[in-house]
Design an enzyme around this catalytic site. Structure first.
Site, PDB file in Angstrom:
ATOM      1  N   TYR A 142       0.841  -1.201   0.000  1.00 58.31           N
ATOM      2  CA  TYR A 142       0.000   0.000   0.000  1.00 58.31           C
ATOM      3  C   TYR A 142       0.873   1.247   0.000  1.00 58.31           C
ATOM      4  O   TYR A 142       1.797   1.368   0.811  1.00 58.31           O
ATOM      5  CB  TYR A 142      -0.893   0.003   1.240  1.00 58.31           C
ATOM      6  CG  TYR A 142      -1.717   1.262   1.404  1.00 58.31           C
ATOM      7  CD1 TYR A 142      -2.840   1.484   0.609  1.00 58.31           C
ATOM      8  CD2 TYR A 142      -1.382   2.225   2.349  1.00 58.31           C
ATOM      9  CE1 TYR A 142      -3.611   2.648   0.763  1.00 58.31           C
ATOM     10  CE2 TYR A 142      -2.144   3.379   2.512  1.00 58.31           C
ATOM     11  CZ  TYR A 142      -3.246   3.585   1.708  1.00 58.31           C
ATOM     12  OH  TYR A 142      -3.994   4.722   1.854  1.00 58.31           O
ATOM     13  N   ASP A 240       9.022   2.703   0.646  1.00 61.27           N
ATOM     14  CA  ASP A 240       7.929   3.302   1.398  1.00 61.27           C
ATOM     15  C   ASP A 240       8.087   2.852   2.843  1.00 61.27           C
ATOM     16  O   ASP A 240       7.707   1.745   3.220  1.00 61.27           O
ATOM     17  CB  ASP A 240       6.587   2.854   0.823  1.00 61.27           C
ATOM     18  CG  ASP A 240       5.399   3.512   1.505  1.00 61.27           C
ATOM     19  OD1 ASP A 240       5.556   3.952   2.661  1.00 61.27           O
ATOM     20  OD2 ASP A 240       4.327   3.584   0.890  1.00 61.27           O
ATOM     21  N   LYS A 268       4.027   8.746   9.638  1.00 53.41           N
ATOM     22  CA  LYS A 268       3.575   8.130  10.880  1.00 53.41           C
ATOM     23  C   LYS A 268       4.459   8.503  12.068  1.00 53.41           C
ATOM     24  O   LYS A 268       4.312   9.574  12.637  1.00 53.41           O
ATOM     25  CB  LYS A 268       3.441   6.612  10.701  1.00 53.41           C
ATOM     26  CG  LYS A 268       2.299   6.233   9.742  1.00 53.41           C
ATOM     27  CD  LYS A 268       2.003   4.762   9.780  1.00 53.41           C
ATOM     28  CE  LYS A 268       0.940   4.354   8.751  1.00 53.41           C
ATOM     29  NZ  LYS A 268      -0.417   4.808   9.060  1.00 53.41           N
TER      30      LYS A 268
END
Length: 424
Positions: A142, A240, A268
């Site tokens: 993702y 990522d 995050k």
């Protein structure tokens, strides 16, 4: 535990908020989405008054727990100085310098507001640097909700085509067609090498550890082989690390696994709950952002968010969070293994002290399709049952651990014990 007030709030809010939630990934959770009143340390308190040990941690950001003092103090102090200046502050420069010291690939930095935005910046840089347009991504990975990357994240196997040549499957209604995108199986270096030899790929983007889906580690030599294939074909390698960055260690997965990408996307845990992300990378590529490659945003380097970022990175650079989380996460993982073994439940615990995966069944998957043979329904049931015992974990099986969880491991394992015995 009862969650009736949350249910009522969600139902009432649906009259003016689509679905009662403001992110698609907060819906579809049993028994229903929850509404929270307070968060502190490792504990969430919902509007029903339930106190829940929180392993969602905001979907990963809260490495230092909810409302950690160094972050709160830094943001409060910044309120007396500025909020948003449409210019630069020393905060962002200090935070960027720390990133270049922590992340192996980070020679230059650009901040943004979300991981999804930073992925788009990285892809734009890769296309500008190579003069090519095609991007390779992997099934089960993702990289944000934008049209060009929300493909084959969790495809139904009947729609996904042959394993050797996956068919891109959209993740949403309303997406534009897949253009200049190739989807490959994860952990198959030969497939990557063969695809890159065609000479039209600008970038290969991947989660270096597949935590958005099943918690799959790269096979020995896989990342090295992809790095070599990218070098041989003039293709940029993008990691990522929105999840793995700062959770696996201060230098992310790239430091822990010993493979340095050309560009890295971070988010995050970068700001412990504040909306900050970044794309970082080698000077020769990132320098294009100072020329004709456009990346922008009104809220990029917003002052309060940068105060939180600098305070968080300062803690990370000190090494203190890892000295704390290491024993906590290890004790939790070992305790879970023992509880499953004692209950005769076949399960695997895969990952690192600050982020790991609980997977049910005997399958040890190497890629997305093999992961579909694990007992995913058992994982969803386990999360739903734990919630009623005061422990909140992601239904997909990913557990995030913070520096604040030390006093809650025993209670967590006790809840797990009760759930597993109740399921027999």
């Amino acid at each position: 535990m009862k969650f009736d007030v949350s249910r009522q709030r969600i139902e009432a809010a649906s009259a003016f908020v689509a679905g009662g939630v403001n992110s698609a990934f907060r819906s579809g959770i049993r028994p229903h989405p929850l509404v929270f009143a307070e968060a502190d340390g490792a504990i969430l308190t919902d509007v029903d008054g339930n106190r829940l040990v929180d392993y969602f941690l905001g979907m990963g950001p809260m490495l230092l727990g909810h409302r950690p003092a160094p972050i709160v103090e830094a943001v409060r102090a910044q309120l007396d100085r500025s909020i948003l200046v449409a210019g630069q502050t020393d905060l962002e420069y200090a935070a960027a310098r720390l990133l270049t010291e922590l992340i192996p690939s980070a020679e230059l930095v650009r901040f943004a507001g979300s991981g999804s935005e930073s992925v788009q910046a990285a892809l734009r840089v890769a296309r500008a640097a190579t003069g090519r347009s095609t991007v390779v991504k992997f099934e089960g990975h993702y990289h944000g909700w934008f049209d060009n990357v929300l493909w084959s994240v969790a495809p139904a196997l009947e729609d996904a085509g042959p394993a050797e040549e996956p068919v891109p499957v959209p993740g949403s209604l309303g997406q534009q067609p897949a253009v200049d995108l190739a989807v490959l199986p994860w952990n198959d270096a030969d497939r990557v090498r063969q695809r890159l030899e065609r000479g039209d790929v600008a970038a290969v983007i991947m989660e270096p550890v597949m935590f958005n889906n099943a918690g799959i580690l790269p096979l020995p030599g896989y990342l090295e082989a992809v790095r070599e294939a990218c070098d041989a074909t003039g293709t940029l390698l993008i990691f990522d690390e929105v999840i793995t960055g700062f959770r696996i260690g201060p230098g992310g997965a790239q430091e822990a696994l010993g493979v340095t990408p050309d560009l890295t996307v971070l988010g995050k845990a970068l700001a412990n709950g504040f909306p900050v992300a970044a794309v970082v990378g080698k000077r020769s590529y990132m320098g294009l952002l100072a020329e004709r490659v456009v990346q922008g945003g009104t809220y990029n380097t917003q002052s309060l968010a940068m105060a939180a970022t600098l305070a968080t990175l300062t803690e990370i650079a000190s090494g203190r969070p890892y000295a704390t989380i290491g024993p906590i996460g290890t004790r939790l993982m070992e305790g879970l293994r023992k509880e499953f073994a004692d209950a005769g439940v076949e399960a695997q615990i895969v990952g690192y002290p600050a982020v790991f995966q609980v997977r049910f069944g005997s399958v040890r998957p190497r890629d997305y399709r093999e992961a579909q043979r694990a007992d995913r329904a058992a994982c969803v049931d386990f999360a739903a049952d734990l919630l009623h015992h005061g422990v909140r974990v992601l239904p997909r099986g990913t557990w995030f651990v913070s520096t604040s969880h030390g006093d809650h491991v025993d209670a967590t394992l006790s809840a797990v014990h009760e759930v597993l015995r109740g399921s027999q």
